[in-house]
Design a protein around this motif. Structure first.
Motif, mmCIF file in Angstrom:
data_model
loop_
_atom_site.group_PDB
_atom_site.id
_atom_site.type_symbol
_atom_site.label_atom_id
_atom_site.label_comp_id
_atom_site.label_asym_id
_atom_site.label_seq_id
_atom_site.Cartn_x
_atom_site.Cartn_y
_atom_site.Cartn_z
ATOM 1 N N LEU A 155 0.917 -1.228 0.107
ATOM 2 C CA LEU A 155 0.112 -0.015 -0.018
ATOM 3 C C LEU A 155 1.101 1.428 0.032
ATOM 4 O O LEU A 155 0.276 2.532 0.283
ATOM 5 N N ARG A 156 2.190 0.939 -0.328
ATOM 6 C CA ARG A 156 2.968 2.191 -0.098
ATOM 7 C C ARG A 156 2.663 3.566 -1.020
ATOM 8 O O ARG A 156 1.902 3.416 -1.995
ATOM 9 N N LEU A 157 2.898 4.613 -0.631
ATOM 10 C CA LEU A 157 2.613 6.114 -1.153
ATOM 11 C C LEU A 157 1.161 6.113 -1.266
ATOM 12 O O LEU A 157 0.730 6.918 -2.316
ATOM 13 N N ASN A 158 0.222 5.547 -0.485
ATOM 14 C CA ASN A 158 -1.186 6.044 -0.421
ATOM 15 C C ASN A 158 -1.482 6.603 0.988
ATOM 16 O O ASN A 158 -0.830 6.173 2.111
ATOM 17 N N ASN A 159 -2.007 7.958 0.946
ATOM 18 C CA ASN A 159 -2.270 8.544 2.257
ATOM 19 C C ASN A 159 -3.330 7.887 2.956
ATOM 20 O O ASN A 159 -4.589 8.571 3.142
ATOM 21 N N ILE A 160 -3.361 6.875 3.644
ATOM 22 C CA ILE A 160 -4.527 6.031 4.436
ATOM 23 C C ILE A 160 -4.488 6.594 5.862
ATOM 24 O O ILE A 160 -5.427 6.712 6.546
ATOM 25 N N GLY A 161 -3.260 7.210 6.359
ATOM 26 C CA GLY A 161 -3.406 7.817 7.705
ATOM 27 C C GLY A 161 -3.656 6.834 8.723
ATOM 28 O O GLY A 161 -3.755 5.514 8.699
ATOM 29 N N ASN A 162 -3.950 7.311 10.047
ATOM 30 C CA ASN A 162 -4.512 6.619 11.113
ATOM 31 C C ASN A 162 -5.926 5.881 11.030
ATOM 32 O O ASN A 162 -5.952 4.939 11.308
ATOM 33 N N GLU A 163 -6.749 6.462 10.022
ATOM 34 C CA GLU A 163 -7.939 5.832 9.846
ATOM 35 C C GLU A 163 -7.763 4.655 8.922
ATOM 36 O O GLU A 163 -8.429 3.506 9.630
ATOM 37 N N GLY A 164 -6.902 4.617 8.067
ATOM 38 C CA GLY A 164 -6.524 3.296 7.446
ATOM 39 C C GLY A 164 -5.894 2.149 8.283
ATOM 40 O O GLY A 164 -6.113 1.042 8.067
ATOM 41 N N ALA A 165 -4.976 2.876 9.167
ATOM 42 C CA ALA A 165 -4.428 1.709 10.092
ATOM 43 C C ALA A 165 -5.175 1.199 10.827
ATOM 44 O O ALA A 165 -5.384 0.058 11.254
ATOM 45 N N ALA A 166 -6.483 1.721 11.563
ATOM 46 C CA ALA A 166 -7.482 1.483 12.348
ATOM 47 C C ALA A 166 -8.042 0.303 11.583
ATOM 48 O O ALA A 166 -8.513 -0.644 12.280
ATOM 49 N N HIS A 167 -8.487 0.537 10.249
ATOM 50 C CA HIS A 167 -9.173 -0.679 9.466
ATOM 51 C C HIS A 167 -8.194 -1.699 9.418
ATOM 52 O O HIS A 167 -8.744 -2.672 9.378
ATOM 53 N N LYS A 170 -8.355 -4.523 12.144
ATOM 54 C CA LYS A 170 -9.710 -5.303 12.062
ATOM 55 C C LYS A 170 -9.244 -6.556 11.370
ATOM 56 O O LYS A 170 -9.303 -7.692 11.605
ATOM 57 N N ALA A 171 -8.309 -6.287 10.092
ATOM 58 C CA ALA A 171 -7.810 -7.391 8.920
ATOM 59 C C ALA A 171 -6.906 -8.127 9.806
ATOM 60 O O ALA A 171 -6.958 -9.504 10.079
ATOM 61 N N LEU A 172 -5.924 -7.261 10.784
ATOM 62 C CA LEU A 172 -4.639 -8.261 10.997
ATOM 63 C C LEU A 172 -5.084 -9.008 12.433
ATOM 64 O O LEU A 172 -4.325 -10.126 12.436
ATOM 65 N N THR A 173 -5.989 -8.725 13.092
ATOM 66 C CA THR A 173 -6.396 -9.556 14.262
ATOM 67 C C THR A 173 -7.219 -10.683 13.712
ATOM 68 O O THR A 173 -7.283 -11.839 14.338
ATOM 69 N N SER A 174 -7.628 -10.839 12.479
ATOM 70 C CA SER A 174 -8.333 -11.937 11.850
ATOM 71 C C SER A 174 -7.753 -12.747 10.886
ATOM 72 O O SER A 174 -7.623 -13.927 10.861
ATOM 73 N N ASN A 175 -6.880 -12.129 9.981
ATOM 74 C CA ASN A 175 -6.242 -12.859 8.767
ATOM 75 C C ASN A 175 -5.025 -13.577 9.298
ATOM 76 O O ASN A 175 -4.164 -12.986 10.130
ATOM 77 N N LYS A 176 -4.815 -14.809 9.025
ATOM 78 C CA LYS A 176 -3.871 -15.814 9.381
ATOM 79 C C LYS A 176 -2.780 -16.079 8.048
ATOM 80 O O LYS A 176 -1.767 -16.755 8.078
ATOM 81 N N THR A 177 -3.243 -15.187 6.882
ATOM 82 C CA THR A 177 -2.328 -15.732 5.441
ATOM 83 C C THR A 177 -1.578 -14.720 5.194
ATOM 84 O O THR A 177 -0.486 -14.930 4.339
ATOM 85 N N LEU A 196 -1.325 -0.524 15.311
ATOM 86 C CA LEU A 196 -0.965 -1.778 14.490
ATOM 87 C C LEU A 196 -0.175 -2.637 15.480
ATOM 88 O O LEU A 196 -0.399 -3.888 15.332
ATOM 89 N N ALA A 197 0.706 -2.091 16.479
ATOM 90 C CA ALA A 197 1.441 -2.805 17.140
ATOM 91 C C ALA A 197 0.441 -3.730 17.955
ATOM 92 O O ALA A 197 0.754 -4.923 18.473
#
Length: 210
Positions: A155-167, A170-177, A196-197
């Motif tokens: 996702l480099r060079l996209n301005n997702i900011g903290n809002e994107g990190a928060a979303h 949710k994926a990182l806590t569920s996704n295992k692949t 994220l941490a």
């Protein structure tokens, strides 16, 4: 592949408020690969074809020499040579596709999410510098919760900011692949990093985070 082109050319783009991107910065590419679930290794079809041709030529020379210098049958060595090549990733691997898009505005990324949900053959998704914002990440992250094929998300060079990190949390806590996640220059500050941490405390799959 057609689905990705539909996303690029038929979905509404970010419009004139986005920073301009030169035509020569825009690119779309695909690569069909074979992926080994056991080793995590990837080989492209082109590489496998080269390997096949090289192996075939080498075995032909070996077989010719073997016939001249041994009483063992040509057929026995031919079977042995075949079994050696059968151990290659093309036998044990899964046919997958890597996708790389840059320079095209992919706002309203629900369409990207739909592609991730519809196709379980996407191994890598590189969508750097495509004007994706924090709100777009809600769709992509929701799709990653359900996706079991994507190993690399760039996702480099996209301005997702903290809002994107928060979303993404949710994926990182569920996704295992997911194995690699590139967030270089995405406008995430210390607060986003803390989120994220926290997610990485429970994530067991991610190996590489930029």
């Amino acid at each position: 592949m057609r689905a990705i082109y539909d996303v690029i050319y038929e979905v509404l783009t970010a419009g004139p408020e986005s920073s301009p991107i030169l035509d020569n910065e825009k690119s779309v590419s695909f690569d069909v690969v074979y992926y080994s679930l056991d080793t995590g290794k990837i080989r492209s079809v082109v590489e496998l074809e080269k390997l096949r041709n090289t192996e075939s030529k080498r075995h032909s020379r070996d077989l010719l020499s073997f016939k001249r210098n041994s009483r063992l049958s040509f057929q026995s060595l031919s079977s042995e040579a075949s079994s050696v090549f059968s151990e290659d990733i093309i036998i044990n691997g899964l046919p997958m596709v890597t996708i790389s898009v840059s320079g095209h505005a992919l706002s309203l990324s629900k369409a990207i999410a739909d592609v991730l949900r519809a196709h379980d053959s996407i191994l890598e998704l590189h969508i750097g510098k495509t004007h994706i914002r924090g709100t777009d990440m809600s769709h992509i992250s929701a799709a990653l919760v359900e996706n079991y094929s994507v190993r690399v998300l760039d996702l480099r060079l996209n301005n997702i900011g903290n809002e994107g990190a928060a979303h993404l949390v949710k994926a990182l806590t569920s996704n295992k692949t997911l194995r690699q996640l590139n967030l270089f220059s995405t406008g995430i500050d210390a607060d986003g990093v803390n989120c994220l941490a926290d997610a990485l405390r429970t994530n067991v799959g991610l190996e590489d985070l930029d």
